[in-house]
Scaffold this motif. Structure first.
Motif, PDB file in Angstrom:
ATOM      1  N   MET A  25      13.524 -23.346  19.485  1.00  0.00           N
ATOM      2  CA  MET A  25      13.995 -23.532  17.862  1.00  0.00           C
ATOM      3  C   MET A  25      12.688 -24.552  17.530  1.00  0.00           C
ATOM      4  N   THR A  26      12.040 -23.914  16.186  1.00  0.00           N
ATOM      5  CA  THR A  26      10.925 -24.726  15.359  1.00  0.00           C
ATOM      6  C   THR A  26      11.728 -26.348  15.091  1.00  0.00           C
ATOM      7  N   CYS A  27      10.806 -27.258  15.015  1.00  0.00           N
ATOM      8  CA  CYS A  27      11.167 -28.322  14.604  1.00  0.00           C
ATOM      9  C   CYS A  27      11.378 -28.401  13.261  1.00  0.00           C
ATOM     10  N   PRO A  28      12.766 -28.869  12.829  1.00  0.00           N
ATOM     11  CA  PRO A  28      13.103 -28.692  11.370  1.00  0.00           C
ATOM     12  C   PRO A  28      12.151 -29.482  10.318  1.00  0.00           C
ATOM     13  N   PHE A  29      11.203 -30.326  10.912  1.00  0.00           N
ATOM     14  CA  PHE A  29      10.210 -31.155   9.991  1.00  0.00           C
ATOM     15  C   PHE A  29       9.053 -29.953   9.629  1.00  0.00           C
ATOM     16  N   SER A  30       9.063 -29.079  10.656  1.00  0.00           N
ATOM     17  CA  SER A  30       7.850 -28.257  10.551  1.00  0.00           C
ATOM     18  C   SER A  30       7.658 -27.345   9.062  1.00  0.00           C
ATOM     19  N   GLU A  31       6.805 -27.442   8.507  1.00  0.00           N
ATOM     20  CA  GLU A  31       6.522 -26.360   7.262  1.00  0.00           C
ATOM     21  C   GLU A  31       5.040 -25.857   7.482  1.00  0.00           C
ATOM     22  N   TYR A  32       4.789 -24.956   6.546  1.00  0.00           N
ATOM     23  CA  TYR A  32       3.378 -24.221   6.401  1.00  0.00           C
ATOM     24  C   TYR A  32       3.039 -24.568   5.102  1.00  0.00           C
ATOM     25  N   ARG A  33       1.898 -25.160   4.932  1.00  0.00           N
ATOM     26  CA  ARG A  33       1.594 -25.304   3.643  1.00  0.00           C
ATOM     27  C   ARG A  33      -0.238 -25.075   3.386  1.00  0.00           C
ATOM     28  N   PRO A  34      -0.629 -24.649   2.277  1.00  0.00           N
ATOM     29  CA  PRO A  34      -2.097 -24.508   2.382  1.00  0.00           C
ATOM     30  C   PRO A  34      -2.674 -25.843   2.253  1.00  0.00           C
ATOM     31  N   LEU A  35      -3.812 -25.810   2.730  1.00  0.00           N
ATOM     32  CA  LEU A  35      -4.747 -27.158   2.693  1.00  0.00           C
ATOM     33  C   LEU A  35      -5.048 -27.396   0.989  1.00  0.00           C
ATOM     34  N   PRO A  36      -4.987 -28.716   0.523  1.00  0.00           N
ATOM     35  CA  PRO A  36      -5.296 -28.937  -0.904  1.00  0.00           C
ATOM     36  C   PRO A  36      -6.417 -28.341  -1.328  1.00  0.00           C
TER      37      PRO A  36
ATOM     38  N   ARG B 163      -1.077 -23.669   6.606  1.00  0.00           N
ATOM     39  CA  ARG B 163      -1.437 -24.715   7.895  1.00  0.00           C
ATOM     40  C   ARG B 163      -0.245 -25.453   8.343  1.00  0.00           C
ATOM     41  N   ALA B 164      -0.172 -25.721   9.706  1.00  0.00           N
ATOM     42  CA  ALA B 164       1.079 -26.331  10.135  1.00  0.00           C
ATOM     43  C   ALA B 164       1.133 -27.736   9.515  1.00  0.00           C
ATOM     44  N   TYR B 165       2.334 -28.228   8.671  1.00  0.00           N
ATOM     45  CA  TYR B 165       2.241 -29.479   8.217  1.00  0.00           C
ATOM     46  C   TYR B 165       3.694 -30.130   8.787  1.00  0.00           C
ATOM     47  N   CYS B 166       3.735 -31.463   8.878  1.00  0.00           N
ATOM     48  CA  CYS B 166       4.835 -32.345   9.376  1.00  0.00           C
ATOM     49  C   CYS B 166       5.699 -32.914   8.140  1.00  0.00           C
ATOM     50  N   ALA B 167       6.674 -32.457   7.679  1.00  0.00           N
ATOM     51  CA  ALA B 167       7.208 -33.368   6.644  1.00  0.00           C
ATOM     52  C   ALA B 167       7.809 -34.751   6.923  1.00  0.00           C
ATOM     53  N   ALA B 168       7.856 -35.075   8.377  1.00  0.00           N
ATOM     54  CA  ALA B 168       8.328 -36.360   8.684  1.00  0.00           C
ATOM     55  C   ALA B 168       6.963 -37.200   8.539  1.00  0.00           C
ATOM     56  N   ALA B 169       6.037 -36.874   9.189  1.00  0.00           N
ATOM     57  CA  ALA B 169       4.600 -37.719   9.160  1.00  0.00           C
ATOM     58  C   ALA B 169       3.760 -37.513   7.716  1.00  0.00           C
TER      59      ALA B 169
ATOM     60  N   ASP C 256      17.223 -39.195  12.746  1.00  0.00           N
ATOM     61  CA  ASP C 256      18.285 -39.625  12.049  1.00  0.00           C
ATOM     62  C   ASP C 256      18.255 -39.227  10.499  1.00  0.00           C
ATOM     63  N   GLY C 257      17.150 -38.813  10.149  1.00  0.00           N
ATOM     64  CA  GLY C 257      16.916 -38.353   8.797  1.00  0.00           C
ATOM     65  C   GLY C 257      16.540 -36.982   8.663  1.00  0.00           C
ATOM     66  N   GLU C 258      16.830 -36.216   9.530  1.00  0.00           N
ATOM     67  CA  GLU C 258      16.445 -34.666   9.482  1.00  0.00           C
ATOM     68  C   GLU C 258      16.643 -34.223   8.308  1.00  0.00           C
ATOM     69  N   VAL C 259      15.743 -33.147   7.956  1.00  0.00           N
ATOM     70  CA  VAL C 259      15.689 -32.654   6.648  1.00  0.00           C
ATOM     71  C   VAL C 259      16.213 -31.299   6.640  1.00  0.00           C
TER      72      VAL C 259
ATOM     73  N   ASN D 101      16.362 -27.359   7.218  1.00  0.00           N
ATOM     74  CA  ASN D 101      15.564 -26.381   7.708  1.00  0.00           C
ATOM     75  C   ASN D 101      14.103 -26.677   7.260  1.00  0.00           C
ATOM     76  N   GLY D 102      13.434 -27.695   7.103  1.00  0.00           N
ATOM     77  CA  GLY D 102      12.227 -28.161   6.996  1.00  0.00           C
ATOM     78  C   GLY D 102      11.332 -28.172   5.723  1.00  0.00           C
ATOM     79  N   ASN D 103      12.394 -27.977   4.430  1.00  0.00           N
ATOM     80  CA  ASN D 103      11.939 -28.220   3.057  1.00  0.00           C
ATOM     81  C   ASN D 103      12.782 -28.692   2.032  1.00  0.00           C
ATOM     82  N   GLU D 104      12.728 -30.135   2.381  1.00  0.00           N
ATOM     83  CA  GLU D 104      13.767 -30.779   1.195  1.00  0.00           C
ATOM     84  C   GLU D 104      12.530 -31.195  -0.081  1.00  0.00           C
ATOM     85  N   SER D 105      11.432 -30.980   0.171  1.00  0.00           N
ATOM     86  CA  SER D 105      10.476 -31.234  -0.990  1.00  0.00           C
ATOM     87  C   SER D 105      10.615 -30.415  -2.173  1.00  0.00           C
ATOM     88  N   GLY D 106      10.829 -29.156  -2.000  1.00  0.00           N
ATOM     89  CA  GLY D 106      11.103 -28.109  -3.084  1.00  0.00           C
ATOM     90  C   GLY D 106       9.721 -27.301  -2.805  1.00  0.00           C
TER      91      GLY D 106
END
Ligand code: SF4
Length: 70
Positions: free
Chosen positions: A1-12, A19-25, A57-60, A62-67
């Motif tokens: 199972m993929t980490c729930p903090f894992s997302e894919y976002r384009p580089l700014p 690219r792989a992005y960590c919502a936790a870090a 403890d603050g798991e988000v 499915n990995g995208n709480e930011s919208g």
């Protein structure tokens, strides 16, 4: 199972390729770390990632709480 903090976002300033992005870090993930994020090669984010353990403890969900789109 993929980490729930894992997302894919384009580089700014990149070409839009996701690219792989960590919502936790709140930073992009280096290639070797992405193997942990995706639980490849027998790795497990729950045991092999100190960032996950520190934020579990603050798991988000499915990995995208930011919208933002994944
Ligand atoms: S495995 Fe670690 S670095 Fe990867 S998304 Fe999860 S918390 Fe972030």
């Amino acid at each position: 199972m993929t980490c729930p903090f894992s997302e894919y976002r384009p580089l700014p300033d990149g070409d839009g390729t996701p690219r792989a992005y960590c919502a936790a870090a709140e930073e992009f993930v280096q290639a070797m770390r992405a193997d942990i994020c995706n639980d490849r090669y027998g790795l497990d984010h729950a045991t092999d990632c100190e960032i996950y353990r520190a934020n579990a403890d603050g798991e988000v969900g499915n990995g995208n709480e930011s919208g933002d789109a994944p």
